[in-house]
Design a protein around this motif. Structure first.
Motif, PDB file in Angstrom:
ATOM      1  N   ILE A 188     -11.588   7.869  -9.117  1.00  0.00           N
ATOM      2  CA  ILE A 188     -10.938   8.706  -8.105  1.00  0.00           C
ATOM      3  C   ILE A 188     -11.855   9.846  -7.667  1.00  0.00           C
ATOM      4  O   ILE A 188     -11.891  10.202  -6.486  1.00  0.00           O
ATOM      5  CB  ILE A 188      -9.595   9.264  -8.636  1.00  0.00           C
ATOM      6  CG1 ILE A 188      -8.611   8.113  -8.892  1.00  0.00           C
ATOM      7  CG2 ILE A 188      -8.997  10.293  -7.688  1.00  0.00           C
ATOM      8  CD1 ILE A 188      -8.303   7.260  -7.682  1.00  0.00           C
TER       9      ILE A 188
ATOM     10  N   TRP B 259      -2.823   9.776  -6.472  1.00  0.00           N
ATOM     11  CA  TRP B 259      -4.027  10.002  -7.281  1.00  0.00           C
ATOM     12  C   TRP B 259      -4.720  11.298  -6.849  1.00  0.00           C
ATOM     13  O   TRP B 259      -5.095  12.120  -7.685  1.00  0.00           O
ATOM     14  CB  TRP B 259      -5.018   8.841  -7.117  1.00  0.00           C
ATOM     15  CG  TRP B 259      -4.659   7.593  -7.858  1.00  0.00           C
ATOM     16  CD1 TRP B 259      -4.155   6.450  -7.319  1.00  0.00           C
ATOM     17  CD2 TRP B 259      -4.800   7.345  -9.252  1.00  0.00           C
ATOM     18  NE1 TRP B 259      -3.981   5.510  -8.304  1.00  0.00           N
ATOM     19  CE2 TRP B 259      -4.371   6.032  -9.496  1.00  0.00           C
ATOM     20  CE3 TRP B 259      -5.260   8.099 -10.323  1.00  0.00           C
ATOM     21  CZ2 TRP B 259      -4.380   5.457 -10.759  1.00  0.00           C
ATOM     22  CZ3 TRP B 259      -5.276   7.535 -11.587  1.00  0.00           C
ATOM     23  CH2 TRP B 259      -4.830   6.224 -11.791  1.00  0.00           C
TER      24      TRP B 259
ATOM     25  N   ARG C  74       1.224   6.468  -0.307  1.00  0.00           N
ATOM     26  CA  ARG C  74       0.268   5.515  -0.859  1.00  0.00           C
ATOM     27  C   ARG C  74      -0.125   5.943  -2.269  1.00  0.00           C
ATOM     28  O   ARG C  74      -0.174   7.149  -2.560  1.00  0.00           O
ATOM     29  CB  ARG C  74      -0.989   5.446   0.004  1.00  0.00           C
ATOM     30  CG  ARG C  74      -0.756   5.029   1.423  1.00  0.00           C
ATOM     31  CD  ARG C  74      -2.015   5.119   2.239  1.00  0.00           C
ATOM     32  NE  ARG C  74      -2.565   6.483   2.194  1.00  0.00           N
ATOM     33  CZ  ARG C  74      -3.729   6.841   2.706  1.00  0.00           C
ATOM     34  NH1 ARG C  74      -4.490   5.953   3.302  1.00  0.00           N
ATOM     35  NH2 ARG C  74      -4.140   8.085   2.631  1.00  0.00           N
ATOM     36  N   PRO C  75      -0.439   4.984  -3.129  1.00  0.00           N
ATOM     37  CA  PRO C  75      -0.900   5.350  -4.479  1.00  0.00           C
ATOM     38  C   PRO C  75      -2.110   6.285  -4.447  1.00  0.00           C
ATOM     39  O   PRO C  75      -2.192   7.209  -5.260  1.00  0.00           O
ATOM     40  CB  PRO C  75      -1.249   4.002  -5.111  1.00  0.00           C
ATOM     41  CG  PRO C  75      -0.363   3.019  -4.412  1.00  0.00           C
ATOM     42  CD  PRO C  75      -0.260   3.539  -2.997  1.00  0.00           C
ATOM     43  N   ILE C  76      -3.027   6.096  -3.494  1.00  0.00           N
ATOM     44  CA  ILE C  76      -4.210   6.957  -3.425  1.00  0.00           C
ATOM     45  C   ILE C  76      -3.814   8.400  -3.144  1.00  0.00           C
ATOM     46  O   ILE C  76      -4.443   9.329  -3.666  1.00  0.00           O
ATOM     47  CB  ILE C  76      -5.242   6.437  -2.386  1.00  0.00           C
ATOM     48  CG1 ILE C  76      -6.585   7.161  -2.543  1.00  0.00           C
ATOM     49  CG2 ILE C  76      -4.726   6.570  -0.965  1.00  0.00           C
ATOM     50  CD1 ILE C  76      -7.332   6.842  -3.782  1.00  0.00           C
TER      51      ILE C  76
ATOM     52  N   THR D 292       0.806  -1.218   0.000  1.00  0.00           N
ATOM     53  CA  THR D 292       0.000   0.000   0.000  1.00  0.00           C
ATOM     54  C   THR D 292       0.842   1.273   0.000  1.00  0.00           C
ATOM     55  O   THR D 292       0.297   2.353  -0.076  1.00  0.00           O
ATOM     56  CB  THR D 292      -0.952   0.026   1.212  1.00  0.00           C
ATOM     57  OG1 THR D 292      -0.183   0.001   2.411  1.00  0.00           O
ATOM     58  CG2 THR D 292      -1.927  -1.129   1.170  1.00  0.00           C
TER      59      THR D 292
ATOM     60  N   ARG E  66      -8.898  -1.354  -1.413  1.00  0.00           N
ATOM     61  CA  ARG E  66      -7.460  -1.613  -1.592  1.00  0.00           C
ATOM     62  C   ARG E  66      -6.659  -0.325  -1.484  1.00  0.00           C
ATOM     63  O   ARG E  66      -5.534  -0.320  -0.999  1.00  0.00           O
ATOM     64  CB  ARG E  66      -7.190  -2.278  -2.940  1.00  0.00           C
ATOM     65  CG  ARG E  66      -7.589  -3.732  -2.955  1.00  0.00           C
ATOM     66  CD  ARG E  66      -7.056  -4.449  -4.152  1.00  0.00           C
ATOM     67  NE  ARG E  66      -5.600  -4.476  -4.073  1.00  0.00           N
ATOM     68  CZ  ARG E  66      -4.798  -4.524  -5.118  1.00  0.00           C
ATOM     69  NH1 ARG E  66      -5.288  -4.552  -6.333  1.00  0.00           N
ATOM     70  NH2 ARG E  66      -3.494  -4.551  -4.968  1.00  0.00           N
ATOM     71  N   ALA E  67      -7.245   0.780  -1.936  1.00  0.00           N
ATOM     72  CA  ALA E  67      -6.544   2.065  -1.894  1.00  0.00           C
ATOM     73  C   ALA E  67      -6.466   2.604  -0.470  1.00  0.00           C
ATOM     74  O   ALA E  67      -5.454   3.177  -0.076  1.00  0.00           O
ATOM     75  CB  ALA E  67      -7.243   3.079  -2.797  1.00  0.00           C
ATOM     76  N   SER E  68      -7.541   2.411   0.296  1.00  0.00           N
ATOM     77  CA  SER E  68      -7.609   2.920   1.672  1.00  0.00           C
ATOM     78  C   SER E  68      -8.785   2.236   2.362  1.00  0.00           C
ATOM     79  O   SER E  68      -9.921   2.345   1.896  1.00  0.00           O
ATOM     80  CB  SER E  68      -7.818   4.444   1.662  1.00  0.00           C
ATOM     81  OG  SER E  68      -8.328   4.894   2.897  1.00  0.00           O
TER      82      SER E  68
ATOM     83  N   PHE F 223     -11.695  -1.606  -5.414  1.00  0.00           N
ATOM     84  CA  PHE F 223     -10.675  -0.611  -5.770  1.00  0.00           C
ATOM     85  C   PHE F 223     -10.464   0.353  -4.604  1.00  0.00           C
ATOM     86  O   PHE F 223      -9.333   0.621  -4.200  1.00  0.00           O
ATOM     87  CB  PHE F 223     -11.117   0.138  -7.033  1.00  0.00           C
ATOM     88  CG  PHE F 223     -10.229   1.290  -7.397  1.00  0.00           C
ATOM     89  CD1 PHE F 223      -9.063   1.087  -8.121  1.00  0.00           C
ATOM     90  CD2 PHE F 223     -10.562   2.591  -7.021  1.00  0.00           C
ATOM     91  CE1 PHE F 223      -8.233   2.163  -8.464  1.00  0.00           C
ATOM     92  CE2 PHE F 223      -9.748   3.665  -7.350  1.00  0.00           C
ATOM     93  CZ  PHE F 223      -8.585   3.442  -8.075  1.00  0.00           C
ATOM     94  N   TYR F 224     -11.564   0.886  -4.051  1.00  0.00           N
ATOM     95  CA  TYR F 224     -11.457   1.852  -2.956  1.00  0.00           C
ATOM     96  C   TYR F 224     -10.875   1.219  -1.695  1.00  0.00           C
ATOM     97  O   TYR F 224     -10.026   1.815  -1.034  1.00  0.00           O
ATOM     98  CB  TYR F 224     -12.831   2.459  -2.631  1.00  0.00           C
ATOM     99  CG  TYR F 224     -13.419   3.252  -3.767  1.00  0.00           C
ATOM    100  CD1 TYR F 224     -12.697   4.268  -4.389  1.00  0.00           C
ATOM    101  CD2 TYR F 224     -14.700   3.005  -4.226  1.00  0.00           C
ATOM    102  CE1 TYR F 224     -13.238   5.001  -5.429  1.00  0.00           C
ATOM    103  CE2 TYR F 224     -15.247   3.737  -5.264  1.00  0.00           C
ATOM    104  CZ  TYR F 224     -14.512   4.733  -5.860  1.00  0.00           C
ATOM    105  OH  TYR F 224     -15.050   5.455  -6.881  1.00  0.00           O
TER     106      TYR F 224
ATOM    107  N   ARG G 240      -9.137   5.981 -15.058  1.00  0.00           N
ATOM    108  CA  ARG G 240      -9.258   5.616 -13.640  1.00  0.00           C
ATOM    109  C   ARG G 240      -9.665   6.802 -12.771  1.00  0.00           C
ATOM    110  O   ARG G 240     -10.199   6.620 -11.683  1.00  0.00           O
ATOM    111  CB  ARG G 240      -7.956   4.988 -13.133  1.00  0.00           C
ATOM    112  CG  ARG G 240      -7.742   3.594 -13.716  1.00  0.00           C
ATOM    113  CD  ARG G 240      -6.463   2.994 -13.249  1.00  0.00           C
ATOM    114  NE  ARG G 240      -5.362   3.669 -13.936  1.00  0.00           N
ATOM    115  CZ  ARG G 240      -4.092   3.282 -13.876  1.00  0.00           C
ATOM    116  NH1 ARG G 240      -3.750   2.248 -13.149  1.00  0.00           N
ATOM    117  NH2 ARG G 240      -3.161   3.947 -14.536  1.00  0.00           N
TER     118      ARG G 240
END
Length: 166
Positions: free
Chosen positions: A149, A16, A11-13, A4, A78-80, A75-76, A145
């Protein structure tokens, strides 16, 4: 290093959101997005809800919307995890609203309502990105994507107002 976070600990999020925020600096455009993005999300759910299913089968009205919401929720989450929990609540509320509207308006009425909301909300989005306000193209023109977001970005703004971490 876990999956993560990247080497810089970000974090990738977070990346984004930073990129999305860069395309949404104008205050008026941000306000438009806070209203229009949830409306677009709901209208897509409602449109998917209207896809016909066979009578008496395993599928029920709303199954296509439920499958799309579940995929987006993954998706959400996994992001947070915090955003995943919040988006689960958003999806549950939108699904409940859609079910109630379908029961009262019928599938055709729900479809017409969803189309009208979808078109008007997208018009608002493009007005917000026009030269009069933002003057930047929407993020999803760069990467589709960003269509996922946007709702999480709006939710993160609510989290910040409430003092919650995401």
């Amino acid at each position: 290093m876990d999956a993560t976070h990247d080497q810089a600990g970000q974090r990738p999020i977070d990346r984004w959101f930073a990129s999305y925020s860069d395309d949404h600096r104008n205050q008026t455009n941000q306000h438009i997005h806070v209203v229009a993005v949830p409306l677009i999300l709901w209208s897509v759910i409602a449109l998917l809800w209207c896809i016909p299913v066979a009578d008496g089968g395993l599928f029920r009205p709303g199954i296509w919307a439920a499958m799309a919401m579940f995929a987006a929720w993954l998706f959400y989450f996994r992001a947070s995890r915090a955003l995943g929990i919040g988006m689960a609540a958003v999806f549950l509320a939108m699904a409940t609203l859609t079910h109630v509207l379908q029961q009262s308006l019928g599938t055709r009425g729900l479809l017409v309502t969803a189309i009208i909301v979808f078109v008007l909300a997208w018009i608002a989005q493009f007005v917000g990105h026009s030269k009069r306000y933002e003057g930047r193209k929407p993020s999803f023109f760069t990467d589709l994507r960003y269509l996922l977001i946007g709702p999480a970005w709006v939710l993160s703004k609510l989290y910040r107002k409430l003092g919650l971490r995401w």
